[in-house]
Design a protein around this motif. Structure first.
Motif, mmCIF file in Angstrom:
data_model
loop_
_atom_site.group_PDB
_atom_site.id
_atom_site.type_symbol
_atom_site.label_atom_id
_atom_site.label_comp_id
_atom_site.label_asym_id
_atom_site.label_seq_id
_atom_site.Cartn_x
_atom_site.Cartn_y
_atom_site.Cartn_z
ATOM 1 N N ASP A 21 0.857 -1.170 0.000
ATOM 2 C CA ASP A 21 0.000 0.000 0.000
ATOM 3 C C ASP A 21 0.899 1.227 0.000
ATOM 4 O OD1 ASP A 21 0.746 0.468 2.689
ATOM 5 O OD2 ASP A 21 -1.157 -0.262 3.485
ATOM 6 N N ALA A 22 0.309 2.390 -0.015
ATOM 7 C CA ALA A 22 1.079 3.629 -0.125
ATOM 8 C C ALA A 22 2.022 3.835 1.054
ATOM 9 C CB ALA A 22 0.129 4.823 -0.258
ATOM 10 N N ASP A 23 1.773 3.185 2.179
ATOM 11 C CA ASP A 23 2.602 3.346 3.365
ATOM 12 C C ASP A 23 3.672 2.255 3.508
ATOM 13 O OD1 ASP A 23 3.197 5.066 5.475
ATOM 14 O OD2 ASP A 23 2.021 3.894 6.904
ATOM 15 N N SER A 24 3.788 1.363 2.531
ATOM 16 C CA SER A 24 4.824 0.324 2.580
ATOM 17 C C SER A 24 6.201 0.978 2.574
ATOM 18 C CB SER A 24 4.703 -0.622 1.385
ATOM 19 O OG SER A 24 3.486 -1.328 1.424
ATOM 20 N N ARG A 25 7.105 0.465 3.433
ATOM 21 C CA ARG A 25 8.440 1.055 3.576
ATOM 22 C C ARG A 25 9.529 0.231 2.903
ATOM 23 N NH1 ARG A 25 5.120 3.501 6.896
ATOM 24 N NH2 ARG A 25 5.882 5.243 8.109
ATOM 25 N N VAL A 26 9.350 -1.096 2.864
ATOM 26 C CA VAL A 26 10.329 -1.977 2.228
ATOM 27 C C VAL A 26 9.581 -2.966 1.331
ATOM 28 C CG1 VAL A 26 11.957 -1.777 4.161
ATOM 29 C CG2 VAL A 26 10.394 -3.724 4.060
ATOM 30 N N LEU A 27 10.314 -3.497 0.368
ATOM 31 C CA LEU A 27 9.763 -4.495 -0.545
ATOM 32 C C LEU A 27 10.589 -5.763 -0.403
ATOM 33 C CD1 LEU A 27 7.985 -5.436 -2.925
ATOM 34 C CD2 LEU A 27 9.588 -4.247 -4.464
ATOM 35 N N VAL A 28 9.926 -6.862 -0.048
ATOM 36 C CA VAL A 28 10.573 -8.163 0.096
ATOM 37 C C VAL A 28 10.210 -8.993 -1.130
ATOM 38 C CG1 VAL A 28 10.793 -10.234 1.516
ATOM 39 C CG2 VAL A 28 10.414 -8.007 2.621
ATOM 40 N N ILE A 111 6.954 1.036 -6.322
ATOM 41 C CA ILE A 111 7.970 1.805 -5.597
ATOM 42 C C ILE A 111 7.632 3.295 -5.677
ATOM 43 C CG2 ILE A 111 10.413 2.480 -5.551
ATOM 44 C CD1 ILE A 111 11.056 -0.452 -6.330
ATOM 45 N N ARG A 112 7.226 3.742 -6.850
ATOM 46 C CA ARG A 112 6.861 5.166 -7.015
ATOM 47 C C ARG A 112 5.630 5.546 -6.196
ATOM 48 N NH1 ARG A 112 8.086 4.965 -13.046
ATOM 49 N NH2 ARG A 112 10.061 6.072 -13.174
ATOM 50 N N ALA A 113 4.683 4.626 -6.056
ATOM 51 C CA ALA A 113 3.398 4.943 -5.413
ATOM 52 C C ALA A 113 3.384 4.632 -3.917
ATOM 53 C CB ALA A 113 2.276 4.178 -6.111
ATOM 54 N N SER A 114 4.554 4.337 -3.357
ATOM 55 C CA SER A 114 4.632 3.984 -1.933
ATOM 56 C C SER A 114 5.818 4.708 -1.304
ATOM 57 C CB SER A 114 4.803 2.470 -1.787
ATOM 58 O OG SER A 114 6.087 2.079 -2.259
ATOM 59 N N ARG A 115 6.116 4.334 -0.075
ATOM 60 C CA ARG A 115 7.283 4.895 0.632
ATOM 61 C C ARG A 115 8.428 3.880 0.668
ATOM 62 N NH1 ARG A 115 5.155 7.445 6.080
ATOM 63 N NH2 ARG A 115 7.326 8.112 6.114
ATOM 64 N N ILE A 116 8.416 2.924 -0.248
ATOM 65 C CA ILE A 116 9.468 1.900 -0.294
ATOM 66 C C ILE A 116 10.816 2.558 -0.539
ATOM 67 C CG2 ILE A 116 10.368 -0.079 -1.594
ATOM 68 C CD1 ILE A 116 7.372 -0.907 -2.000
ATOM 69 N N ALA A 175 15.299 -1.218 8.444
ATOM 70 C CA ALA A 175 14.979 -0.386 7.281
ATOM 71 C C ALA A 175 13.582 0.226 7.405
ATOM 72 C CB ALA A 175 15.081 -1.212 6.000
ATOM 73 N N ILE A 176 12.627 -0.543 7.918
ATOM 74 C CA ILE A 176 11.281 -0.012 8.126
ATOM 75 C C ILE A 176 11.339 1.125 9.148
ATOM 76 C CG2 ILE A 176 8.986 -0.519 9.074
ATOM 77 C CD1 ILE A 176 9.362 -3.400 7.890
ATOM 78 N N THR A 177 12.075 0.931 10.210
ATOM 79 C CA THR A 177 12.185 1.935 11.279
ATOM 80 C C THR A 177 12.837 3.212 10.766
ATOM 81 O OG1 THR A 177 12.308 0.170 12.906
ATOM 82 C CG2 THR A 177 13.061 2.335 13.611
ATOM 83 N N ARG A 178 13.835 3.080 9.881
ATOM 84 C CA ARG A 178 14.504 4.263 9.328
ATOM 85 C C ARG A 178 13.553 5.123 8.514
ATOM 86 N NH1 ARG A 178 18.719 0.766 8.344
ATOM 87 N NH2 ARG A 178 18.110 0.459 6.171
#
Length: 182
Positions: A21-28, A111-116, A175-178
């Motif tokens: 979603d738009a608030d995702s911070r990392v991509l696994v 990646i563009r549409a989220s905070r990844i 990475a999520i915390t950062r």
């Protein structure tokens, strides 16, 4: 993972979309879903795969129920997106070493549409294919995110125990915390 010598090389299409979603911070990213995961239309669904127990341990929570919706909610709540490097390929069973003719997923839109801000790959083949197929595409799209390879949580990676995997995956939480709340 060992495959039966008579197992056929099959052309396989991924079959289901990313979790994000738009608030995702990392991509696994894995390589390609296993037959059990393709059957369930969700990520890391083989009962012996340790991905979900590892992620639960990292966040100090019980392992989410084996239903896709419970796991989807867990991932989104903890701000990690899930997808795979490969959109389609030829493969024998779940054997990453047998992957041929891989076609990558287009990671740029999510990646563009989220905070990844960081990509993690699960297993050597996923890392290799990401570097070869996805990284050049992202670079040409003007996207510069670091990628960290992680060990596979597959039962085929029996040499790594659950505590070892959990320690290796701690970088995901960091990475999520950062990039915001864990």
């Amino acid at each position: 993972m060992a495959t039966h010598p008579n197992s056929p090389l099959l052309h396989v299409t991924h079959g289901f979309g990313p979790v994000w979603d738009a608030d995702s911070r990392v991509l696994v990213l894995g390589s390609m879903p296993s037959p059990k995961s393709r059957e369930a239309s969700f990520y890391y669904m083989h009962p012996q795969n340790r991905f979900w127990p590892v992620m639960a341990a990292l966040f100090g929570e019980p392992t989410p129920a084996a239903e896709p919706e419970a796991r989807r909610e867990f991932a989104l709540e903890h701000r990690f997106a899930l997808w795979d490097v490969i959109k389609e390929c030829d493969i024998v069973g779940a054997s990453d070493s047998s992957i041929r003719n891989a076609v990558p997923n287009d990671l740029a839109p999510i990646i563009r549409a989220s905070r990844i801000a960081h990509v993690f790959t699960t297993g050597g083949k996923a890392a290799q294919l990401y570097r070869r197929l996805c990284a050049p595409h992202l670079a040409s799209a003007g996207i510069d995110v670091p990628m960290t390879p992680l060990p596979s949580t597959s039962p085929a990676n029996a040499r790594m125990r659950l505590p070892d995997l959990t320690a290796a995956y701690q970088v995901v939480v960091e990475a999520i915390t950062r990039t915001g709340r864990a």
